[in-house]
Scaffold this active site. Sequence first.
Site, PDB file in Angstrom:
ATOM      1  N   GLU A  64     -18.216   6.031  -1.353  1.00 42.48           N
ATOM      2  CA  GLU A  64     -19.100   5.444  -2.418  1.00 42.48           C
ATOM      3  C   GLU A  64     -20.437   5.591  -2.322  1.00 42.48           C
ATOM      4  OE1 GLU A  64     -17.592   1.562  -3.960  1.00 42.48           O
ATOM      5  OE2 GLU A  64     -15.762   2.043  -2.875  1.00 42.48           O
ATOM      6  N   HIS A  65     -20.806   5.288  -0.953  1.00 44.52           N
ATOM      7  CA  HIS A  65     -22.177   5.142  -0.717  1.00 44.52           C
ATOM      8  C   HIS A  65     -23.029   6.013   0.280  1.00 44.52           C
ATOM      9  CE1 HIS A  65     -21.512   1.152  -2.303  1.00 44.52           C
ATOM     10  NE2 HIS A  65     -20.491   0.799  -1.435  1.00 44.52           N
ATOM     11  N   ILE A 116     -17.476   4.598   2.821  1.00 49.02           N
ATOM     12  CA  ILE A 116     -18.275   5.848   2.862  1.00 49.02           C
ATOM     13  C   ILE A 116     -18.446   6.638   1.703  1.00 49.02           C
ATOM     14  CG2 ILE A 116     -18.408   7.925   4.396  1.00 49.02           C
ATOM     15  CD1 ILE A 116     -17.077   6.355   6.506  1.00 49.02           C
ATOM     16  N   ASP A 138       0.854  -1.267  -0.061  1.00 47.01           N
ATOM     17  CA  ASP A 138       0.090   0.268  -0.042  1.00 47.01           C
ATOM     18  C   ASP A 138       0.861   1.252   0.005  1.00 47.01           C
ATOM     19  OD1 ASP A 138      -2.709  -0.041  -0.431  1.00 47.01           O
ATOM     20  OD2 ASP A 138      -3.200  -0.294   1.924  1.00 47.01           O
TER      21      ASP A 138
END
Length: 356
Positions: free
Chosen positions: A298-299, A296, A119
Amino acid sequence: MGALILALNAGSSSLKYGAFTIDGNRCEAVAGGTVAGADHAEGFDAIAARLDGATPDAIGHRIVHGGPDLFDPVVVDADVTSRLEAACAFAPLHGPAALSLIGAARRRFPDIPQVACFDTGFHRDLPPVAAVLPVPARLRAEGIRRYGFHGLSCRSIVRQLGDDLPERLVIAHLGSGASVTAVRAGRSVDTSMGLTPSGGVVMATRSGDIDPGVLLFLLRERGMTAATLEELVDKKSGLLGVSDRSGDMRTLREAREAAPEARLAIDIFCRSVAKQIAAMIVSLGGIDMLVFSGGIGEHDAATRDAICADLAWAGVPRAGEAGAVGVRVCAPDEEEQIARETAALVGHGATVRADA
């Protein structure tokens, strides 16, 4: 048919996976999902069973932190394993889980390559003004720097944008862990998380950036130990700490009318993210596009709207409005990114550029 690559994305309490056939630049998903409520050895056995007896050509693992010298994808051997064990000091929530999963995969498929994908890799070449932390040189020489995280997610979004990739992009990855990254021409130039994934914006149970004097006060006046501070900062703070109810944004939204603390937690989260986006605009000298990603991001349209409202001065529009800045919602595909990087390393896929 191409090579079969299994991508594993270990969290502290769940395990996501994806299986892909890869032939050059062609990547096709053949299976995927989430295994929760089991240790990683049991979880891996469940995933292997879903491959219907097929043996992967390689297995790629998401590694949150590779320490000061592991950034690029690498085949896991004894030396790499030793360095990953040492890097657990930087990411104690994630490192041991990833090592456990690598061990389970090796036991099940001992003769195929296991590849670590980091990452931190996307942020490897941060400019010094962003990477250097204001501590003495002797500490910086020991690897204390800004590393940045959610890099596989960021790379996935850069890849998905393709020809629509702008010169000045800000990515707000908002989930239980959250970070904001400034991307210039496909490369990370600044990011909110620092030495560890505990820094930056307010998160579900993590404090994000906090006055170091608070930690010194708790050490000096409350007798806290390193372990109790770690528990406080990583597991009892953030949305959970402010609301005294939950770190889940959905739960807080449901409770906000009756619980002022829930409303306050939401407001603090949104303002924290907006402030970090503003900081990334400074690092980029402006902004052409803002991408929201993560659960969060995205939705939760209300959260996006509140953040954009705080950034109206920069030309960021709210939903349904026009503005100088493009706003998109993009689902990152970390598993596909892991699979592509794994295939490229072991010779089954097209080369993956550091900025792609």
